[in-house]
Write a protein that holds these residues in place. Structure first.
Motif, PDB file in Angstrom:
ATOM      1  N   VAL A 114       0.847  -1.189   0.000  1.00  0.00           N
ATOM      2  CA  VAL A 114       0.000   0.000   0.000  1.00  0.00           C
ATOM      3  C   VAL A 114       0.881   1.237   0.000  1.00  0.00           C
ATOM      4  O   VAL A 114       2.017   1.206   0.478  1.00  0.00           O
ATOM      5  N   MET A 115       0.347   2.311  -0.564  1.00  0.00           N
ATOM      6  CA  MET A 115       1.053   3.585  -0.464  1.00  0.00           C
ATOM      7  C   MET A 115       0.494   4.328   0.752  1.00  0.00           C
ATOM      8  O   MET A 115      -0.724   4.507   0.860  1.00  0.00           O
ATOM      9  N   VAL A 116       1.383   4.739   1.650  1.00  0.00           N
ATOM     10  CA  VAL A 116       0.967   5.347   2.916  1.00  0.00           C
ATOM     11  C   VAL A 116       1.565   6.745   3.025  1.00  0.00           C
ATOM     12  O   VAL A 116       2.730   6.961   2.684  1.00  0.00           O
ATOM     13  N   ARG A 117       0.765   7.669   3.523  1.00  0.00           N
ATOM     14  CA  ARG A 117       1.235   9.043   3.725  1.00  0.00           C
ATOM     15  C   ARG A 117       2.255   9.105   4.860  1.00  0.00           C
ATOM     16  O   ARG A 117       2.213   8.302   5.787  1.00  0.00           O
ATOM     17  N   LYS A 118       3.119  10.107   4.805  1.00  0.00           N
ATOM     18  CA  LYS A 118       3.977  10.408   5.942  1.00  0.00           C
ATOM     19  C   LYS A 118       3.259  11.415   6.843  1.00  0.00           C
ATOM     20  O   LYS A 118       2.526  12.283   6.367  1.00  0.00           O
ATOM     21  N   ARG A 119       3.478  11.272   8.151  1.00  0.00           N
ATOM     22  CA  ARG A 119       2.935  12.257   9.085  1.00  0.00           C
ATOM     23  C   ARG A 119       3.769  13.537   8.957  1.00  0.00           C
ATOM     24  O   ARG A 119       3.241  14.627   8.819  1.00  0.00           O
ATOM     25  N   ASP A 120       5.067  13.324   8.924  1.00  0.00           N
ATOM     26  CA  ASP A 120       6.019  14.431   8.883  1.00  0.00           C
ATOM     27  C   ASP A 120       6.856  14.307   7.608  1.00  0.00           C
ATOM     28  O   ASP A 120       7.688  13.399   7.489  1.00  0.00           O
ATOM     29  N   PRO A 121       6.663  15.197   6.651  1.00  0.00           N
ATOM     30  CA  PRO A 121       7.397  15.083   5.382  1.00  0.00           C
ATOM     31  C   PRO A 121       8.909  15.145   5.586  1.00  0.00           C
ATOM     32  O   PRO A 121       9.666  14.651   4.742  1.00  0.00           O
ATOM     33  N   ASP A 122       9.332  15.698   6.718  1.00  0.00           N
ATOM     34  CA  ASP A 122      10.768  15.800   6.963  1.00  0.00           C
ATOM     35  C   ASP A 122      11.354  14.565   7.645  1.00  0.00           C
ATOM     36  O   ASP A 122      12.557  14.503   7.884  1.00  0.00           O
ATOM     37  N   ALA A 123      10.524  13.612   7.985  1.00  0.00           N
ATOM     38  CA  ALA A 123      11.047  12.389   8.611  1.00  0.00           C
ATOM     39  C   ALA A 123      12.012  11.730   7.634  1.00  0.00           C
ATOM     40  O   ALA A 123      11.800  11.739   6.417  1.00  0.00           O
ATOM     41  N   ALA A 124      13.075  11.144   8.200  1.00  0.00           N
ATOM     42  CA  ALA A 124      14.102  10.528   7.364  1.00  0.00           C
ATOM     43  C   ALA A 124      13.527   9.339   6.594  1.00  0.00           C
ATOM     44  O   ALA A 124      12.662   8.615   7.104  1.00  0.00           O
ATOM     45  N   ALA A 125      14.014   9.158   5.397  1.00  0.00           N
ATOM     46  CA  ALA A 125      13.582   8.016   4.597  1.00  0.00           C
ATOM     47  C   ALA A 125      14.253   6.748   5.117  1.00  0.00           C
ATOM     48  O   ALA A 125      15.435   6.775   5.477  1.00  0.00           O
ATOM     49  N   PRO A 126      13.515   5.645   5.188  1.00  0.00           N
ATOM     50  CA  PRO A 126      14.142   4.394   5.608  1.00  0.00           C
ATOM     51  C   PRO A 126      14.991   3.841   4.464  1.00  0.00           C
ATOM     52  O   PRO A 126      14.870   4.271   3.313  1.00  0.00           O
ATOM     53  N   ASP A 127      15.851   2.892   4.800  1.00  0.00           N
ATOM     54  CA  ASP A 127      16.543   2.178   3.729  1.00  0.00           C
ATOM     55  C   ASP A 127      15.502   1.499   2.854  1.00  0.00           C
ATOM     56  O   ASP A 127      14.539   0.919   3.365  1.00  0.00           O
ATOM     57  N   THR A 128      15.726   1.581   1.575  1.00  0.00           N
ATOM     58  CA  THR A 128      14.764   0.968   0.657  1.00  0.00           C
ATOM     59  C   THR A 128      14.967  -0.539   0.616  1.00  0.00           C
ATOM     60  O   THR A 128      16.082  -1.024   0.483  1.00  0.00           O
ATOM     61  N   LEU A 129      13.854  -1.251   0.791  1.00  0.00           N
ATOM     62  CA  LEU A 129      13.892  -2.703   0.606  1.00  0.00           C
ATOM     63  C   LEU A 129      12.644  -3.097  -0.156  1.00  0.00           C
ATOM     64  O   LEU A 129      11.524  -2.961   0.362  1.00  0.00           O
ATOM     65  N   VAL A 130      12.811  -3.518  -1.385  1.00  0.00           N
ATOM     66  CA  VAL A 130      11.678  -3.978  -2.184  1.00  0.00           C
ATOM     67  C   VAL A 130      11.740  -5.502  -2.213  1.00  0.00           C
ATOM     68  O   VAL A 130      12.711  -6.073  -2.704  1.00  0.00           O
TER      69      VAL A 130
END
Lengths: 344, 344, 344
Positions: A145-161
């Motif tokens: 699912v695509m989920v919104r961020k609460r805080d757009p400035d929160a750090a991005a997690p490491d990508t794991l697909v």
């Protein structure tokens, strides 16, 4: 204010964490009766205890899609309350029938994360498992699912697909213990077409249609304790429309497919699924299927058939799916890829 | 395309052939609860296990009309998918109560054929029997429908119009084993009027009305696994209306008749029935009854009462039935002639 | 004509008389499933047999409000068929859980009468008790209604206004036998907030909303065998609207209150209740709660919490209740004061 659940946002998920979903549910004959009132469900194995016994089972199990909807519904408050879109399903397997009286609960493990380039949202992959009261897994599927961020400035997690199987192999499917179609009664089942009569590539127009009603989709969605606001609250969208739960369309299309696939009795695998366009009250839903694959099993008389099930709105061209641009046509509501069991 | 059921046409029926209908159905408490949600059903024998036990039965049986609708629903794909009109019922008898957990199936024998003079359609008479899981007949009735021909040039069959009883005699009725109204509790049943209080010719206006909703009639009709397109698909008619299943009106009128006939507990005979005019969502349905006959039975305290049950649309004249031309008035929806059992 | 029930009028009631209400009802899993389809009910104790067993009960009981609605519904033909208004509730206590398979009946005793000064109507107070098949009281509450007089010239009865407790004391509440929250699973229940986390005076906006549908409120109201015409017959009011049964709003608001009060599991007391304004199809209902009181109990881990539950229409101001004139705001539908049990 802090006592209510505002749901998780993208930055709240961690790879590997296991989320135990709330509100276990005992399922019995009342849910079965409602399923048969809300959908034109006629598959004999789920309609008659006697027919199910003649197929080697103890009784008629709860419809496979009831199990799916209930397990899915439990995940909504934790996974998709702030979802922008339900993107896909993969590797879905029904592992054990659900019997009247069983109590279902669900858990999801986060198996993938990828922040979107806009930084405002991200994709979350979860493997969800449904369990019965004996802690036996009854259902297992991956959903993203695509989920919104609460805080757009929160750090991005490491990508794991995650690496997902595009299709389950026939040998990955779990055939219910004791299932035996050797004495299958085609007359009682409603159609004479057996596994051998279907050819890969064959397409079937299921003929019938059902016009959607608000009360029906809401009752179904509530029955699965799915709490997503958009299905129930007409003030939630500017146009005052209530969005139909995608699972309602799955069950509707599957039920309509009886006419031409009456012997595709048990659903055992979910390879993929897309809710191509939204559906609203007043739409008339039709369905067509395509035979994608076939396989033998080790159970007496039991064949596996892989089907594409497409739900469309009334007025769609015959066997409507995608346009020249590769995108779903606007009349297409659902494109589902699943494995079912059929007498050989 | 050839895999879907396009139904039988007039030239497909042969005198004497027996058609085994598909999709057996296990009926239990869920169906009972839904019946009580969809109709204002209040007859105590079908509402309370305790009341039923005090009447000599093991428990509260499934409503007689549920048995009728389920058996009828099974016949639709084979008998009335291409029907132009449902013309009548005769010699209907409830032979055994249906208990929660019973599994019902149905068979029909073709007992009459008569091609219409226009050569495009004909009338088919069938005797339909519903059976439980022990192959005991629970219900038996004759129904005739007008069915289209696939090929107008198909040869006409020999005409055979069955000889039908206009009315079942009281001694033809089957009283459920053990039924005993000697200790009948009129207070719990809701009315004090016993068999002896009703006079032949007496008419009762049942006072209450119910406005029809799409979701309700569709849920009811699906619950009986009745697949006729006209009830579900708003694109099926040029006016975009969904036709209400005639059986929905039967159950609605019967439930409304509680107010004045609360003690007409069990339905045991169906002498005749006409769906006089179509009904659509938004119509408000009312009902009235007329006492047509009375008879004693050999069971303790059990009398039989023959009733005309008429459903009308709101605004109909009092006790509306037929006009001076002998035709049903446009507000009349249903004219049903049945036998019920009542405490003496 | 004389065979139908036209209901009682004010002058028909006598202080002290006991009215045995008609149509006992066996309640089971079908009613439970319907309750979960008609309302967004998610309290775990009523959803899962396993969860209920972990709380010391034999199985999941029938929802407390189902018991209330069924008992209430039985009283309608005798108490409120000619009621002008449902004025209030007091001293309501749930005395024993209702289990699937139980058969409920109801009795009311007239405990108060007061003719209105206009001479055309009066107020009737009744104490209603619901009983199971073992003649054990399961529910007990006082209700008062304004009832029309048949004959305005009928003599006024002696006025007797019963002395009612404004609020049940915590020690008056009956805690179900065996109830034990010592091993309560907050994760499965859906929220982490325990009894100790709520403060008197705290208010909770339950966030979600549900838009009302005709088919849903009618199915619910019929399921409780409530026969009041106004809920079903669109021709009954000049504006063609069907009035929603007040109990539908109670169940809807209670279910919505899960979001913030998921652990307020069992309803054991009803202190007061007002149906402040009428509700119609298309209205979107929201809810908020206020903690009015708290008390300990003698059961392991079981606390009592007294809550105000307010249902409002969409668009109401935050925590809407009364205006400066002390009257309910027009958006307020329900103001309910009840005791629930919560893990400490």
């Amino acid at each position: 204010m802090a006592k209510t659940n505002s749901g998780r946002f993208f930055e709240d998920y961690r790879i590997g964490e296991v989320i135990a979903h709330a509100v276990p549910r005992t399922v019995a004959g009342g849910e079965r009766a409602l399923y048969h009132a809300l959908y034109p469900a006629r598959h004999a194995l789920y309609s008659s205890d006697e027919f199910a016994r003649d197929c080697g089972l103890d009784a008629s199990p709860i419809d496979d899609l009831v199990a799916f909807h209930i397990v899915f519904g439990k995940t909504v408050p934790d996974i998709s309350l702030n979802a922008v879109a339900n993107l896909g399903y993969a590797e879905g397997r029904w592992l054990k029938p659900v019997w009247p009286g069983d109590t279902l609960r669900a858990e999801s493990q986060v198996i993938g994360l990828k922040q979107n380039s806009n930084g405002k949202s991200g994709v979350v992959w979860v493997r969800t498992r449904g369990y019965n009261q004996d802690d036996e897994a009854v259902l297992d599927y991956i959903r993203w699912v695509m989920v919104r961020k609460r805080d757009p400035d929160a750090a991005a997690p490491d990508t794991l697909v995650p690496d997902l199987k595009p299709v389950l192999a026939a040998q990955d499917l779990v055939i219910p213990e004791g299932l035996d179609f050797a004495r299958y009664d085609f007359t009682l089942a409603g159609e004479r077409h057996r596994w051998g009569d279907y050819e890969i590539g064959e397409r079937i127009d299921h003929v019938d249609g059902v016009t959607i009603e608000e009360a029906e989709h809401m009752m179904a969605t509530r029955l699965w304790q799915n709490t997503a606001k958009v299905h129930f609250d007409a003030t939630n969208r500017p146009d005052g429309k209530r969005l139909i739960y995608g699972g309602h369309i799955i069950s509707l299309a599957r039920s309509l497919s009886f006419n031409g696939l009456a012997n595709a009795q048990m659903i055992v695998g979910l390879n993929a699924g897309a809710h191509a366009n939204p559906c609203f009250t007043g739409d008339t839903v039709r369905a067509w299927s395509e035979v994608l694959d076939k396989a033998e099993t080790t159970h007496p008389g039991v064949g596996a058939i892989r089907l594409r099930l497409v739900a469309v709105k009334h007025g769609a061209p015959a066997f409507a799916l995608r346009g020249d641009d590769g995108k779903y046509l606007p009349e297409v509501l659902l494109d589902l890829d699943y494995w079912a069991l059929m007498p050989m």
